[in-house]
Design a protein around this motif. Structure first.
Motif, PDB file in Angstrom:
ATOM      1  N   TYR A 226       0.836  -1.202   0.000  1.00 47.97           N
ATOM      2  CA  TYR A 226       0.000   0.000   0.000  1.00 47.97           C
ATOM      3  C   TYR A 226       0.870   1.250   0.000  1.00 47.97           C
ATOM      4  CZ  TYR A 226      -4.169   2.786   0.796  1.00 47.97           C
ATOM      5  OH  TYR A 226      -5.200   3.684   0.641  1.00 47.97           O
ATOM      6  N   ALA A 227       1.918   1.239   0.834  1.00 45.67           N
ATOM      7  CA  ALA A 227       2.826   2.385   0.880  1.00 45.67           C
ATOM      8  C   ALA A 227       3.540   2.566  -0.455  1.00 45.67           C
ATOM      9  CB  ALA A 227       3.845   2.199   2.000  1.00 45.67           C
ATOM     10  N   ASN A 228       3.938   1.465  -1.084  1.00 43.36           N
ATOM     11  CA  ASN A 228       4.596   1.556  -2.384  1.00 43.36           C
ATOM     12  C   ASN A 228       3.633   2.031  -3.473  1.00 43.36           C
ATOM     13  OD1 ASN A 228       7.195   0.845  -1.615  1.00 43.36           O
ATOM     14  ND2 ASN A 228       6.814  -1.341  -1.834  1.00 43.36           N
ATOM     15  N   MET A 229       2.369   1.678  -3.350  1.00 40.89           N
ATOM     16  CA  MET A 229       1.368   2.164  -4.295  1.00 40.89           C
ATOM     17  C   MET A 229       1.213   3.681  -4.183  1.00 40.89           C
ATOM     18  SD  MET A 229      -2.622   0.969  -4.647  1.00 40.89           S
ATOM     19  CE  MET A 229      -3.049   1.552  -2.998  1.00 40.89           C
ATOM     20  N   ILE A 230       1.203   4.183  -2.953  1.00 41.56           N
ATOM     21  CA  ILE A 230       1.130   5.633  -2.744  1.00 41.56           C
ATOM     22  C   ILE A 230       2.367   6.312  -3.337  1.00 41.56           C
ATOM     23  CG2 ILE A 230       1.208   7.453  -0.983  1.00 41.56           C
ATOM     24  CD1 ILE A 230      -0.492   5.573   0.784  1.00 41.56           C
ATOM     25  N   ALA A 231       3.541   5.728  -3.078  1.00 42.75           N
ATOM     26  CA  ALA A 231       4.781   6.303  -3.607  1.00 42.75           C
ATOM     27  C   ALA A 231       4.761   6.331  -5.130  1.00 42.75           C
ATOM     28  CB  ALA A 231       5.975   5.515  -3.103  1.00 42.75           C
ATOM     29  N   ASP A 232       4.215   5.295  -5.736  1.00 46.96           N
ATOM     30  CA  ASP A 232       4.109   5.232  -7.198  1.00 46.96           C
ATOM     31  C   ASP A 232       3.225   6.367  -7.713  1.00 46.96           C
ATOM     32  OD1 ASP A 232       4.375   4.369  -9.788  1.00 46.96           O
ATOM     33  OD2 ASP A 232       3.402   2.439  -9.488  1.00 46.96           O
ATOM     34  N   LEU A 233       2.130   6.613  -7.029  1.00 50.23           N
ATOM     35  CA  LEU A 233       1.251   7.737  -7.402  1.00 50.23           C
ATOM     36  C   LEU A 233       2.006   9.065  -7.306  1.00 50.23           C
ATOM     37  CD1 LEU A 233      -2.140   6.925  -5.610  1.00 50.23           C
ATOM     38  CD2 LEU A 233      -1.752   7.035  -8.074  1.00 50.23           C
ATOM     39  N   CYS A 234       2.753   9.206  -6.217  1.00 46.27           N
ATOM     40  CA  CYS A 234       3.472  10.462  -5.992  1.00 46.27           C
ATOM     41  C   CYS A 234       4.561  10.706  -7.029  1.00 46.27           C
ATOM     42  CB  CYS A 234       4.058  10.501  -4.586  1.00 46.27           C
ATOM     43  SG  CYS A 234       2.807  10.636  -3.282  1.00 46.27           S
ATOM     44  N   ASP A 235       5.076   9.618  -7.618  1.00 41.82           N
ATOM     45  CA  ASP A 235       6.054   9.768  -8.701  1.00 41.82           C
ATOM     46  C   ASP A 235       5.479  10.564  -9.871  1.00 41.82           C
ATOM     47  OD1 ASP A 235       7.960   8.251  -7.407  1.00 41.82           O
ATOM     48  OD2 ASP A 235       7.534   6.413  -8.504  1.00 41.82           O
ATOM     49  N   HIS A 236       4.153  10.534 -10.015  1.00 39.00           N
ATOM     50  CA  HIS A 236       3.509  11.095 -11.198  1.00 39.00           C
ATOM     51  C   HIS A 236       2.745  12.400 -10.950  1.00 39.00           C
ATOM     52  CE1 HIS A 236       4.032   6.771 -12.045  1.00 39.00           C
ATOM     53  NE2 HIS A 236       4.162   7.138 -13.298  1.00 39.00           N
ATOM     54  N   LEU A 237       2.734  12.860  -9.698  1.00 41.44           N
ATOM     55  CA  LEU A 237       1.955  14.054  -9.392  1.00 41.44           C
ATOM     56  C   LEU A 237       2.872  15.187  -8.931  1.00 41.44           C
ATOM     57  CD1 LEU A 237      -1.019  12.371  -7.505  1.00 41.44           C
ATOM     58  CD2 LEU A 237      -1.142  13.536  -9.713  1.00 41.44           C
ATOM     59  N   GLU A 238       2.830  16.300  -9.614  1.00 45.11           N
ATOM     60  CA  GLU A 238       3.694  17.439  -9.316  1.00 45.11           C
ATOM     61  C   GLU A 238       3.515  17.895  -7.874  1.00 45.11           C
ATOM     62  OE1 GLU A 238       6.809  19.583 -10.234  1.00 45.11           O
ATOM     63  OE2 GLU A 238       5.788  18.406 -11.787  1.00 45.11           O
ATOM     64  N   GLY A 239       4.646  18.038  -7.159  1.00 47.27           N
ATOM     65  CA  GLY A 239       4.612  18.520  -5.782  1.00 47.27           C
ATOM     66  C   GLY A 239       4.302  17.455  -4.755  1.00 47.27           C
ATOM     67  N   ALA A 240       4.062  16.225  -5.204  1.00 45.56           N
ATOM     68  CA  ALA A 240       3.687  15.160  -4.273  1.00 45.56           C
ATOM     69  C   ALA A 240       4.925  14.559  -3.614  1.00 45.56           C
ATOM     70  CB  ALA A 240       2.911  14.070  -5.004  1.00 45.56           C
ATOM     71  N   ASP A 241       4.793  14.190  -2.352  1.00 41.66           N
ATOM     72  CA  ASP A 241       5.887  13.587  -1.601  1.00 41.66           C
ATOM     73  C   ASP A 241       5.314  12.452  -0.751  1.00 41.66           C
ATOM     74  OD1 ASP A 241       7.880  12.921   0.289  1.00 41.66           O
ATOM     75  OD2 ASP A 241       8.758  14.920   0.154  1.00 41.66           O
ATOM     76  N   ALA A 242       5.686  11.216  -1.091  1.00 52.34           N
ATOM     77  CA  ALA A 242       5.117  10.053  -0.408  1.00 52.34           C
ATOM     78  C   ALA A 242       5.431  10.050   1.079  1.00 52.34           C
ATOM     79  CB  ALA A 242       5.632   8.769  -1.043  1.00 52.34           C
ATOM     80  N   ASP A 243       6.608  10.556   1.480  1.00 48.40           N
ATOM     81  CA  ASP A 243       6.948  10.566   2.903  1.00 48.40           C
ATOM     82  C   ASP A 243       5.999  11.451   3.700  1.00 48.40           C
ATOM     83  OD1 ASP A 243       9.007   8.810   2.607  1.00 48.40           O
ATOM     84  OD2 ASP A 243      10.595  10.319   2.605  1.00 48.40           O
ATOM     85  N   VAL A 244       5.616  12.573   3.114  1.00 43.37           N
ATOM     86  CA  VAL A 244       4.681  13.478   3.783  1.00 43.37           C
ATOM     87  C   VAL A 244       3.324  12.789   3.933  1.00 43.37           C
ATOM     88  CG1 VAL A 244       3.437  15.662   3.605  1.00 43.37           C
ATOM     89  CG2 VAL A 244       5.860  15.552   2.973  1.00 43.37           C
ATOM     90  N   VAL A 245       2.894  12.131   2.866  1.00 37.05           N
ATOM     91  CA  VAL A 245       1.582  11.471   2.875  1.00 37.05           C
ATOM     92  C   VAL A 245       1.565  10.307   3.857  1.00 37.05           C
ATOM     93  CG1 VAL A 245      -0.096  10.192   1.487  1.00 37.05           C
ATOM     94  CG2 VAL A 245       1.115  12.145   0.488  1.00 37.05           C
ATOM     95  N   THR A 246       2.570   9.416   3.772  1.00 38.38           N
ATOM     96  CA  THR A 246       2.546   8.224   4.632  1.00 38.38           C
ATOM     97  C   THR A 246       2.798   8.560   6.099  1.00 38.38           C
ATOM     98  OG1 THR A 246       4.878   7.763   4.102  1.00 38.38           O
ATOM     99  CG2 THR A 246       3.202   6.654   2.777  1.00 38.38           C
ATOM    100  N   SER A 247       3.540   9.632   6.363  1.00 37.86           N
ATOM    101  CA  SER A 247       3.727  10.057   7.751  1.00 37.86           C
ATOM    102  C   SER A 247       2.399  10.467   8.370  1.00 37.86           C
ATOM    103  CB  SER A 247       4.724  11.213   7.812  1.00 37.86           C
ATOM    104  OG  SER A 247       4.893  11.661   9.143  1.00 37.86           O
TER     105      SER A 247
END
Length: 440
Positions: A226-247
């Motif tokens: 699930y965390a890797n899925m979020i990170a994959d999404l963040c790879d494609h969205l400008e300004g997105a940071d998976a660490d901020v989201v998962t924290s």
């Protein structure tokens, strides 16, 4: 009170278990068919590499010994733990061959012994096994019936290679599937003496404990994917940071912070196979376990995700250094290694690949070394010759590499070992964030 314990299987988990029991005052006798393991124990040497194991064996030699004879181990103990391999078989189910073989030998030895004895299955088995083929084999071999003079428990460990000793001393929970209250009580008494974390005891019947074991690992793998899925999404969205989201996700008590950080796929000897076994069990019963299937699909995608990142940064023919082959730090184990999986993918795509690891290179064989890959024992040499560096295992040795060593290199750092600002200051350096579109 039980003072004499035997452990059947002196491999990566059995040897630490033997040492921990001895550390806590038990007389511990190990049994293994491998004479090299037995000799190592009797000579005061750790038969397998594991942090803290050698020190514990050295400190407790007077209470530890080993034998290749099952009868000796059983006759000189009150409780026997079986911790042998249960490899994956057809369809993803665990095979019980080694457990059944051990149980039959234990049963034969019990024919020569009077008094109560508890047999503990610590190896991971499929639900229905302990109360089915294992109980049947034990009763037939021993001439006893599970109950008054024979206890049978299912008691899997929740540990990870590289931290086995610590995990055995400080468990969150002790799971006991028991034949009856007497057997479970004996086992609980042993663990109350041998653990230091005041763990929660969960005692239940065999099948519930068997389901619980594979369910724990399947739930953890679901969080990782699930965390890797979020990170994959963040790879494609400008300004997105998976660490901020998962924290933020982890701050919700319904989710929790453990295993909810995007990185690479899970590997090793337990997580992948337990997840597949859970899905296989569902199929065999007609239950829908598609969540486990989806978890596995997302996990498999992570090597593709990494190889695509490489393709965006440099053309085939470029040289890639993969730092880390062990599935996690502090172990040489390369089973289901994500570093090796990525190497296979990149070689197929036409890249040059060099492999480095502080401990796992010794585990490589001619069969496991990807065709066309080269090996560099020195990480500095691997980095020096590469255009792209990918850190696949979060070894402390890699954390200590200086920013200057990466000058002129493209670095993919899934574990965020390095300070982005410091690395970016290196001459001609390009740093690729992971799960962060803003860092690309």
């Amino acid at each position: 009170m039980v003072q004499n314990l035997s452990v059947v299987g002196l491999g990566k988990l059995g040897a630490p278990m033997l040492a921990v029991f001895a550390q806590k005052g038990f007389n511990a006798i190990g049994m293994d068919l491998n004479p090299a393991f037995v000799d190592a124990i009797n000579e005061g040497r750790a038969p397998v590499p594991e942090p803290g194991l050698q020190e514990m064996i050295t400190a407790n030699r007077s209470r530890i010994r080993a034998t290749t004879k099952m009868e000796e181990a059983v006759l000189e103990s009150d409780i026997t733990f079986i911790i042998v391999p249960t490899p994956s078989g057809e369809g993803g189910f665990f095979r019980n061959d080694y457990v059944i073989s051990a149980v039959k030998e234990i049963g034969a030895a019990l024919r020569k012994k009077e008094g109560y004895h508890v047999v503990v299955i610590t190896s991971t088995v499929m639900p229905g096994s302990t109360g089915g083929v294992i109980r049947q084999a034990l009763e037939e071999a021993s001439g006893r019936t599970v109950g008054e003079d024979l206890g049978l428990c299912y008691n899997p460990e929740f540990i990870a290679l590289g931290t086995v000793v610590r995990d055995m001393l400080f468990p969150d929970m002790i799971l006991i599937g028991e034949s009856d209250d007497k057997a479970g009580g004996v086992l609980e008494t042993v663990y109350r003496q041998s653990t230091e974390s005041n763990p929660e005891f969960q005692r239940m019947n065999w099948v519930n404990a068997e389901i619980c074991k594979i369910s724990v690992n399947t739930y953890v793998t679901t969080k990782i994917s699930y965390a890797n899925m979020i990170a994959d999404l963040c790879d494609h969205l400008e300004g997105a940071d998976a660490d901020v989201v998962t924290s933020a996700l982890g701050a919700d008590s319904r989710i929790g912070k453990k295993y909810i950080r995007g990185a690479i796929a899970y590997g090793g000897p337990c997580f992948p196979r337990d997840n597949k076994a859970f899905a296989a069990l569902g199929r065999s019963l007609g239950a829908n376990t598609d969540l486990a299937v989806a978890t596995d699909v997302i996990n498999s995608h992570q090597s593709v995700r990494l190889s695509r990142a490489v393709a965006k940064l440099n053309k085939p023919g470029a040289k890639v250094a993969i730092l880390g082959l062990a599935y996690k730090p502090n172990t040489p184990v390369i089973e289901e290694s994500q570093g090796l999986a990525l190497a296979e993918q990149l070689l197929a795509d036409g890249y040059g690949v060099s492999l480095s690891d502080p401990e796992a290179l010794e585990s490589l064989s001619a069969a496991s070394l990807p065709s066309g890959a080269t090996v560099e024992a020195d990480p500095h040499a691997a980095i020096n010759k590469a255009d792209i560096v990918i850190v696949m295992t979060a070894w402390d040795a890699y954390r200590q590499l200086s920013a200057g060593e990466f000058a002129g290199k493209i670095v993919i750092d899934p574990w965020r070992l390095y300070n982005q600002g410091s690395l970016s200051a290196a001459e001609n350096h390009i740093w690729l964030g992971w799960g962060s579109k803003s860092a690309n």
